[in-house]
Structures are given as C-alpha cells and as structure tokens.
Design an enzyme around this catalytic site. Structure first.
Site, PDB file in Angstrom:
ATOM      1  N   LYS A   1     -53.866 -80.556  12.589  1.00  0.00           N
ATOM      2  CA  LYS A   1     -54.419 -79.390  13.420  1.00  0.00           C
ATOM      3  C   LYS A   1     -55.695 -78.911  12.976  1.00  0.00           C
ATOM      4  O   LYS A   1     -56.116 -79.297  12.021  1.00  0.00           O
ATOM      5  CB  LYS A   1     -53.401 -78.078  13.124  1.00  0.00           C
ATOM      6  CG  LYS A   1     -53.311 -77.695  11.707  1.00  0.00           C
ATOM      7  CD  LYS A   1     -54.125 -76.543  11.245  1.00  0.00           C
ATOM      8  CE  LYS A   1     -54.228 -76.199   9.858  1.00  0.00           C
ATOM      9  NZ  LYS A   1     -55.351 -75.412   9.399  1.00  0.00           N
TER      10      LYS A   1
ATOM     11  N   SER B   1     -48.664 -80.849   5.737  1.00  0.00           N
ATOM     12  CA  SER B   1     -47.671 -80.239   6.606  1.00  0.00           C
ATOM     13  C   SER B   1     -47.303 -81.023   7.795  1.00  0.00           C
ATOM     14  O   SER B   1     -46.085 -81.256   8.178  1.00  0.00           O
ATOM     15  CB  SER B   1     -48.202 -78.745   7.163  1.00  0.00           C
ATOM     16  OG  SER B   1     -48.541 -77.991   6.218  1.00  0.00           O
TER      17      SER B   1
ATOM     18  N   ASP C   1     -47.789 -73.701   8.381  1.00  0.00           N
ATOM     19  CA  ASP C   1     -48.214 -74.849   9.469  1.00  0.00           C
ATOM     20  C   ASP C   1     -47.519 -75.652  10.098  1.00  0.00           C
ATOM     21  O   ASP C   1     -47.700 -76.208  11.382  1.00  0.00           O
ATOM     22  CB  ASP C   1     -49.520 -75.724   9.063  1.00  0.00           C
ATOM     23  CG  ASP C   1     -50.692 -74.840   8.654  1.00  0.00           C
ATOM     24  OD1 ASP C   1     -50.976 -73.599   9.226  1.00  0.00           O
ATOM     25  OD2 ASP C   1     -51.478 -75.271   7.676  1.00  0.00           O
TER      26      ASP C   1
HETATM   27  O1  C5P Z   1     -47.770 -72.039   3.818  1.00  0.00           O
HETATM   28  P1  C5P Z   1     -48.238 -73.014   2.953  1.00  0.00           P
HETATM   29  O2  C5P Z   1     -47.362 -73.330   1.938  1.00  0.00           O
HETATM   30  O3  C5P Z   1     -48.895 -74.174   3.749  1.00  0.00           O
HETATM   31  O4  C5P Z   1     -49.494 -72.020   2.485  1.00  0.00           O
HETATM   32  C1  C5P Z   1     -50.238 -72.853   1.418  1.00  0.00           C
HETATM   33  C2  C5P Z   1     -50.819 -71.521   0.575  1.00  0.00           C
HETATM   34  O5  C5P Z   1     -51.947 -70.973   1.356  1.00  0.00           O
HETATM   35  C3  C5P Z   1     -49.747 -70.481  -0.023  1.00  0.00           C
HETATM   36  O6  C5P Z   1     -49.320 -70.829  -1.164  1.00  0.00           O
HETATM   37  C4  C5P Z   1     -50.833 -69.169   0.074  1.00  0.00           C
HETATM   38  O7  C5P Z   1     -51.590 -69.350  -1.069  1.00  0.00           O
HETATM   39  C5  C5P Z   1     -51.909 -69.649   1.277  1.00  0.00           C
HETATM   40  N1  C5P Z   1     -51.314 -68.947   2.565  1.00  0.00           N
HETATM   41  C6  C5P Z   1     -51.521 -67.745   2.644  1.00  0.00           C
HETATM   42  N2  C5P Z   1     -51.232 -67.050   3.814  1.00  0.00           N
HETATM   43  C7  C5P Z   1     -51.094 -67.718   4.787  1.00  0.00           C
HETATM   44  C8  C5P Z   1     -50.804 -69.031   4.770  1.00  0.00           C
HETATM   45  C9  C5P Z   1     -51.000 -69.691   3.484  1.00  0.00           C
HETATM   46  O8  C5P Z   1     -52.252 -66.770   1.476  1.00  0.00           O
HETATM   47  N3  C5P Z   1     -50.741 -67.179   6.129  1.00  0.00           N
END
Ligand code: C5P
Length: 303
Positions: free
Chosen positions: A11, A112, A145
């Site tokens: 993405k 992801s 994601d």
């Molecule tokens: O959701 P995901 O595990 O992919 O996100 C990885 C890291 O990115 C999270 O632990 C967080 O620190 C940060 N993140 C965030 N806000 C979001 C998406 C991700 O702070 N909307």
C-alpha cells in the site's frame, strides 16, 4: 485444498493526515490508501499437526534492512493463530512460505500485507469459509493497515487506519518507488511526530485529492499528495528531504514519503515518464533500488 498461494499488494498513502496521539497510543488518521502492483506471495500449506511455521525468501535489495521475525511475533503467524483461535480449532497447523518483494519497514505495509495474505490462504486451506467482511474484522485486530490490504484498490482509511471506505478513482497511475537501504520503525516515526506535533488537529483528507482521483488527473493528484509524517521521518533521516526535492527537480508530478517512510514515491505521467524518473534516481548512491509500480490493483487474492 491442501495448499494455496496468495498474492498481496503493497500500500501507499496518497494523503496521510495524522492527529494528536489518542489515549490508546494510536493516532487518528485520515488517509487515502492505494494498492500498487508490488506484491508479496504467501504460500500456505496445511500440516497434520498444530504447528505454525514461517519462512521468508527476500527478493529485495535492502542491505541495512531489519530482520523479519520467524517466531510467534511475525504478523502473518499472529494472524493465522488468531483465525484458528476464533474458529475454535487449536488443532490446526500450517506452513507459511513468504516470497518478499515489498521493502521491510519501508512504509508500504509489507508485514501487514503478509498478514492479510496469510489470512486469505488459511481461510482457504482450513476451509474456514469466512467472508471478506468477517476476515476484515479480524484483520483490524492484527494491525491498522491489514483491512485495507484485504480490500485493495483506492480507499479512505479512518479511525487508526482500519475503517475503510471506497473512493472513486479513475484510471491507472504510474509510480516510481525509491527504496532505501535501511528501514524506519513506524512506532518511532509516530513517537517523533508526537514530539514535533503534540497539538496536531483532527486530520482531514484534502478535497483536491479526492477530486483529482475522481477525475483521473495525475497532474492534480501530484499536487495534492500529502503526508503529515514527513517532518518526523525527515527528522530521523535528514537525507529524505533532499531526495524529495530531487524527485521534483527530475520532473515528477509529485514526490511524497510513503506512510512512515523511508520509501519515496514519485508520480509519473506515463510508463515512459516513469522510466525517465527511474533513470534519474538510479544515479544516486544513497538509495537501494528504484521500482515501477501501477495502482490501483486488487487486494489479497488466491492465484
Ligand atoms: O497498527 P500497527 O500495528 O500496524 O501500527 C504499528 C505502530 O504504529 C503502532 O504500534 C503505533 O506505534 C503506530 N501507529 C499509530 N497510530 C496509527 C497506526 C499506527 O500510532 N493510527
């Protein structure tokens, strides 16, 4: 079905609006995702026992790239373990073999993507029969994601990125993905964002961007590309700023960091223009690779 192969795209974020950190540590996002044809392949084979294993063959040039975990912390392993748990079938096992083309920690949701691919593959080989919507709900628990990578195309992301709604987009866009020899940790880039922008307002998707997509107008799209994580990524890796300027100098319609970086995206008018931009970028010795990709393409699917 004993085994299945799933193709799953990377993405990019055409707009990435980020608000101030929420109480749960995540950030409110107003983003427009596009799936591009830089695809990982996830091969899934059922096992007779309850083991879940993963192997990764890296097809990318990323000398300083981070390691991919091969234990229970791997996102694809976590995704299928969660599916098995929700199916009430702890006896099921499988082997995941990932062919990795999407840069690791590149801001293109590579981990992801593998989780989304593994979910689609496991759903098939375990004959779980879950619908796309059911898988999407589970996907949101794995990462912000992951739902988009099941969906694909061009879509808006709200909440922490996991609430997807389709966006009208005409035509095909040509991207040049400039990959770096190193990765950036998404969590670190968001932490730097918190330091720089503790009072960030509620994010919005720019209207000009949606108009450019609806019209299929690459020139207008190039001008509307935006990413609120730019300052934070540049603060960690200063060279990204001059790389972005260089992309503009070469005549890209737009130049923007992908997600939390460090991959730099250049928008081209056509395939020929993309090849010109690639030749210009390839001369730099600070980058890892230049790749042509088109978008939008479909999300995770069986092949
Ligand atoms: O959701 P995901 O595990 O992919 O996100 C990885 C890291 O990115 C999270 O632990 C967080 O620190 C940060 N993140 C965030 N806000 C979001 C998406 C991700 O702070 N909307």
């Amino acid at each position: 079905m004993n085994s299945a192969t799933v193709r799953v795209p990377a993405k990019i974020n055409l707009a990435l609006g980020v608000g101030a950190r929420r109480d749960d540590g995540f950030h409110p996002l107003a983003t427009v995702y596009q799936a591009i044809d830089l695809c990982d392949e996830v091969h899934v084979s059922a096992r007779d026992d309850d083991q879940i294993t993963v192997t990764v063959a890296r097809e990318i040039d990323q000398p300083e790239g981070p390691q991919i975990p091969l234990d229970g912390t791997n996102l694809a392993v976590r995704a299928v373990a969660l599916l098995r748990e929700r199916m009430g079938r702890p006896d099921l096992g499988l082997d995941l073999a990932i062919r990795k083309v999407i840069p690791v920690a590149g801001g293109m949701a590579g981990g992801s993507a593998d989780a989304a691919g593994a979910l689609v593959g496991a759903n098939a080989v375990w004959s779980a029969g879950w619908t796309r919507d059911e898988l999407t709900e589970l996907a949101a628990e794995i990462g912000s994601d992951v739902p988009f990578l099941l969906h694909g195309g061009t879509a808006m992301g709200a909440g922490r990125g996991e609430v997807i709604s389709p966006v009208l987009a005409r035509g095909t866009f040509h991207w040049v993905c400039v990959t770096m020899p190193y990765g950036l940790s998404t969590a670190e880039v968001f932490a730097e964002f918190d330091r720089l922008r503790p009072d960030a307002p509620e994010p919005k998707v720019p209207a000009e961007l949606l108009q450019a997509l609806a019209a299929g107008d690459p020139v207008a799209l190039g001008q509307a590309l935006s990413n609120d994580l730019t300052e934070a990524a540049v603060s960690i890796r200063h060279g990204l700023r001059s790389l972005q300027h260089y992309g503009h100098t070469l005549g890209a319609l737009g130049a923007v960091i992908s997600g939390s970086g460090p991959t730099m995206l250049l928008l081209a008018e056509s395939h020929e223009h993309a090849l010109d931009l690639m030749a210009g970028m390839a001369a730099l010795d600070t980058i890892a690779d230049v790749l042509h990709a088109i978008g939008p393409v479909q999300g995770a699917h069986l092949v």
